[in-house]
Enzyme design. Structure first.
Site, short mmCIF file in Angstrom:
data_model
loop_
_atom_site.label_atom_id
_atom_site.label_comp_id
_atom_site.label_asym_id
_atom_site.label_seq_id
_atom_site.Cartn_x
_atom_site.Cartn_y
_atom_site.Cartn_z
N TYR A 7 0.81 -1.22 0.00
CA TYR A 7 0.00 0.00 0.00
C TYR A 7 0.84 1.27 0.00
O TYR A 7 0.31 2.36 -0.08
CB TYR A 7 -0.90 0.02 1.25
CG TYR A 7 -0.11 -0.11 2.53
CD1 TYR A 7 0.46 1.01 3.12
CD2 TYR A 7 0.11 -1.35 3.11
CE1 TYR A 7 1.22 0.90 4.27
CE2 TYR A 7 0.87 -1.48 4.26
CZ TYR A 7 1.42 -0.35 4.83
OH TYR A 7 2.19 -0.46 5.96
N GLY A 8 2.16 1.13 0.11
CA GLY A 8 3.01 2.31 0.29
C GLY A 8 4.13 2.40 -0.73
O GLY A 8 3.90 2.37 -1.93
N THR A 9 5.36 2.49 -0.23
CA THR A 9 6.51 2.75 -1.10
C THR A 9 6.88 1.57 -1.99
O THR A 9 7.71 1.71 -2.88
CB THR A 9 7.75 3.14 -0.27
OG1 THR A 9 8.14 2.05 0.55
CG2 THR A 9 7.47 4.38 0.58
N LEU A 10 6.27 0.40 -1.79
CA LEU A 10 6.55 -0.76 -2.63
C LEU A 10 5.62 -0.85 -3.84
O LEU A 10 5.82 -1.69 -4.72
CB LEU A 10 6.45 -2.06 -1.81
CG LEU A 10 7.57 -2.28 -0.79
CD1 LEU A 10 7.21 -3.41 0.17
CD2 LEU A 10 8.89 -2.58 -1.50
N GLU A 82 11.06 -4.97 5.93
CA GLU A 82 10.07 -4.32 6.80
C GLU A 82 10.40 -4.52 8.29
O GLU A 82 9.63 -4.12 9.15
CB GLU A 82 8.66 -4.85 6.51
CG GLU A 82 8.21 -4.65 5.07
CD GLU A 82 7.95 -3.21 4.68
OE1 GLU A 82 8.30 -2.29 5.46
OE2 GLU A 82 7.40 -2.99 3.60
#
EC number: 4.3.2.8
Length: 191
Positions: A7-10, A82
C-alpha cells in the site's frame, strides 16, 4: 505462493518498487489492484515520511494497494526489509477486488502493519491511497539519502579524528588500492 498486499513505497511508481521487482530478492508477480474490506488508518509520519498502516480495523479509510504473489525468498526479503516482527508485523487482511463487470471478490493476503506506534499517530490525517508525491506534501525521504548524509557526517568525523591522530603521532598509515598498508613517517611536526 503467498499473496502480499502493498500500500506504500513498494507499489508501482513508488520509491521502493525496485526492491519488489529485483529478482535477487526473490520473485513477485503482480496480481491485481485491491482495497481493504475494512477501514484502516494509513498515516504518513517520521523523519523519512514513511507510510504506515496501523492495525486498527474499523478506523481510518479503506486503503487501496496492489496484490502480489511472492515466493518464499521474496517473503523472507520483505520480512527483512520491513523489519518484521520488530518494526512491522505481517498479518492477514481481507481485500476487495473489483472485477471488470462491477462485481467484487474478497481475497486474503499478508500485509505489513504497525501494532506498536506512538499514540498521536491515531490523530494524524489518514489516506485511502499513498503516493510519495501526493498532495499531502510529505515526500518519502529515501533511506539511501538518509544513509548517505549519515555516512558523510561519519566520514567528516573520521577525517577530523584522523588528522588529530596524525598530528599527535607524526605518522600516517595509508591503505593503497591493492590493499597493502604502508607507514609514512614525518620528520617534523605536521602543520
Amino acid at each position: 505462493m503467498p499473496l502480499v498486499f502493498v500500500y506504500g513505497t513498494l507499489k508501482k511508481g513508488q520509491p521502493n518498487y525496485f526492491r519488489l521487482i529485483d529478482s535477487s530478492n526473490g520473485q513477485a508477480e503482480f496480481i491485481t489492484c485491491a482495497r481493504t474490506v475494512e477501514p484502516y488508518p494509513l498515516v504518513i509520519t517520521g523523519e523519512c515520511n514513511i507510510p504506515f498502516l496501523l492495525n486498527v480495523p474499523g478506523s481510518g479509510q479503506r486503503v487501496y494497494g496492489e496484490i502480489y504473489s511472492v515466493d518464499q525468498k521474496m517473503l523472507e526479503f520483505l520480512d527483512w526489509f520491513e523489519e518484521c516482527p520488530d518494526w512491522y508485523q505481517r498479518t492477514l487482511i481481507q481485500l476487495e477486488i473489483l472485477k471488470g463487470n462491477g462485481e467484487t471478490e474478497v481475497e486474503e493476503a499478508f500485509v505489513y502493519t504497525k501494532t506498536k506506534y506512538e499514540p498521536d499517530w491515531l490523530n494524524k490525517p489518514t489516506y485511502d491511497s499513498y503516493d510519495s508525491n501526493g498532495d499531502h506534501g510529505l515526500k518519502y525521504a529515501y533511506e539511501e539519502d538518509m544513509t548517505r548524509s549519515t555516512l558523510d557526517q561519519k566520514s567528516a568525523d573520521f577525517s577530523q579524528n584522523s588528522e588529530q591522530e596524525i598530528k599527535k603521532n607524526n605518522s600516517l598509515q595509508i591503505l593503497t588500492s591493492t590493499g597493502d598498508d604502508h607507514d609514512v613517517n614525518f620528520r617534523g611536526p605536521l602543520q
